[in-house]
Design a protein around this motif. Structure first.
Motif, short mmCIF file in Angstrom:
data_model
loop_
_atom_site.label_atom_id
_atom_site.label_comp_id
_atom_site.label_asym_id
_atom_site.label_seq_id
_atom_site.Cartn_x
_atom_site.Cartn_y
_atom_site.Cartn_z
N UNK A 12 6.02 4.64 2.59
CA UNK A 12 7.11 4.97 1.67
C UNK A 12 7.77 6.32 1.91
N UNK A 13 7.04 7.27 2.49
CA UNK A 13 7.64 8.58 2.72
C UNK A 13 6.87 9.34 3.78
N UNK A 14 7.55 10.27 4.42
CA UNK A 14 6.89 11.18 5.35
C UNK A 14 6.53 10.54 6.68
N UNK A 15 6.18 11.39 7.63
CA UNK A 15 5.78 10.91 8.96
C UNK A 15 4.31 10.53 9.00
N UNK A 16 3.58 10.81 7.93
CA UNK A 16 2.14 10.53 7.91
C UNK A 16 1.78 9.36 7.03
N UNK A 17 2.80 8.52 6.69
CA UNK A 17 2.54 7.36 5.84
C UNK A 17 2.04 6.14 6.58
N UNK A 85 10.77 1.51 7.13
CA UNK A 85 10.04 2.04 5.98
C UNK A 85 9.33 0.89 5.27
N UNK A 86 8.35 1.23 4.45
CA UNK A 86 7.61 0.20 3.73
C UNK A 86 6.82 -0.66 4.69
#
Length: 265
Positions: A12-17, A85-86
């Motif tokens: 959902x967010x960030x490069x570490x998701x 994303x997701x």
């Protein structure tokens, strides 16, 4: 080169998701494509993803994914990554791409990511299995206010089910429907069709930027929500159905719902 198509959900967010396995798989790719129309990766630039993965990323519009064969053509000759994303398989466009790969005899690997469909119920403490069909609200433009979203939410409500309400995006203008616009959409719908979907004592749940450091969640009556700062896009709404007593407590404790929603046993 190895022929392969690797689907990666970035979360959902960030490069570490994304998972560690997904990151390692992307580092092995010869070419990486991305599509962010279907879902936006909150608070993250493509350049930041490129730095983490160590490879350039070619961003495509949804139409390019649907109408061009670049991804399939490349995957016949090399290892190609496709990131969203997701979770990549939450959109029919991406399922179709996977089918094309299967028809072309291209090996596929799939790395699932956290999606709003699981994260939104979780943050509110609502039970996933009690959700009915998800609904998307389109922008009201030039008098266009379709009844079908209202009807689908109403069907869920009649069965006692919760409804996750997704909000429209204008990709060309990078315009996102706000929570206030969505609440007004529902209230205007009730004014027009008067079937009892929503009134002043209906609890609505609003989530802003779920899964990011800026996440905010609220559960209030419509008029109260319209007076509040509800955060920044992306927003997701939930219109609860019949609430289990544990869900009632969760909405009060987690999202600030009024305590009178807790029914005496």
């Amino acid at each position: 080169m190895t022929s392969e198509l690797i689907f990666v959900g970035l979360g959902l967010s960030g490069t570490d998701g994304m998972t560690v396995k997904a990151l390692n798989a992307l580092k092995e790719c010869d070419k990486i494509y991305a599509e962010f129309y279907t879902s936006l990766l909150i608070g993250t630039k493509v350049e930041e993803l490129e730095e983490v993965i160590g490879k350039k990323i070619k961003v495509l519009y949804r139409a390019q994914v649907e109408e061009n064969d670049d991804i399939i053509r490349d995957a016949l000759e090399m290892r190609v990554g496709f990131v969203t994303a997701g979770d990549t398989m939450s959109a029919t466009t991406h399922v179709d791409l996977r089918i094309q790969a299967a028809e072309a005899g291209i090996p596929v690997r799939l790395f699932n990511g956290i999606t709003i469909f699981s994260a939104c119920p979780t943050v509110f403490g609502l039970q996933n299995y009690k959700f009915g069909r998800a609904v998307t609200l389109p922008f009201i433009e030039q008098g266009y206010h379709p009844k079908s979203p209202y009807d689908h939410i109403m069907q869920n409500k009649k069965m006692g089910l919760h409804t996750m309400i997704l909000l429209d995006i204008h990709a060309d203008e990078m315009k996102y429907m706000t929570a206030h616009e969505a609440i007004e959409w529902l209230m205007l719908g009730e004014e027009k069709w008067q079937e009892g979907l929503i009134d002043d004592k209906t609890i609505l749940c609003v989530a802003s930027q779920v899964g990011s450091p800026n996440e905010k969640i609220f559960a209030r009556y419509p008029q109260d929500l319209l007076k509040m700062d509800l955060g920044e896009p992306l927003f997701t709404l939930v219109l609860p159905g019949n609430l289990h007593f544990m869900e009632q407590y969760a909405l009060v404790k987690f999202a600030g719902a009024p305590e009178d929603i807790i029914e005496d046993e």
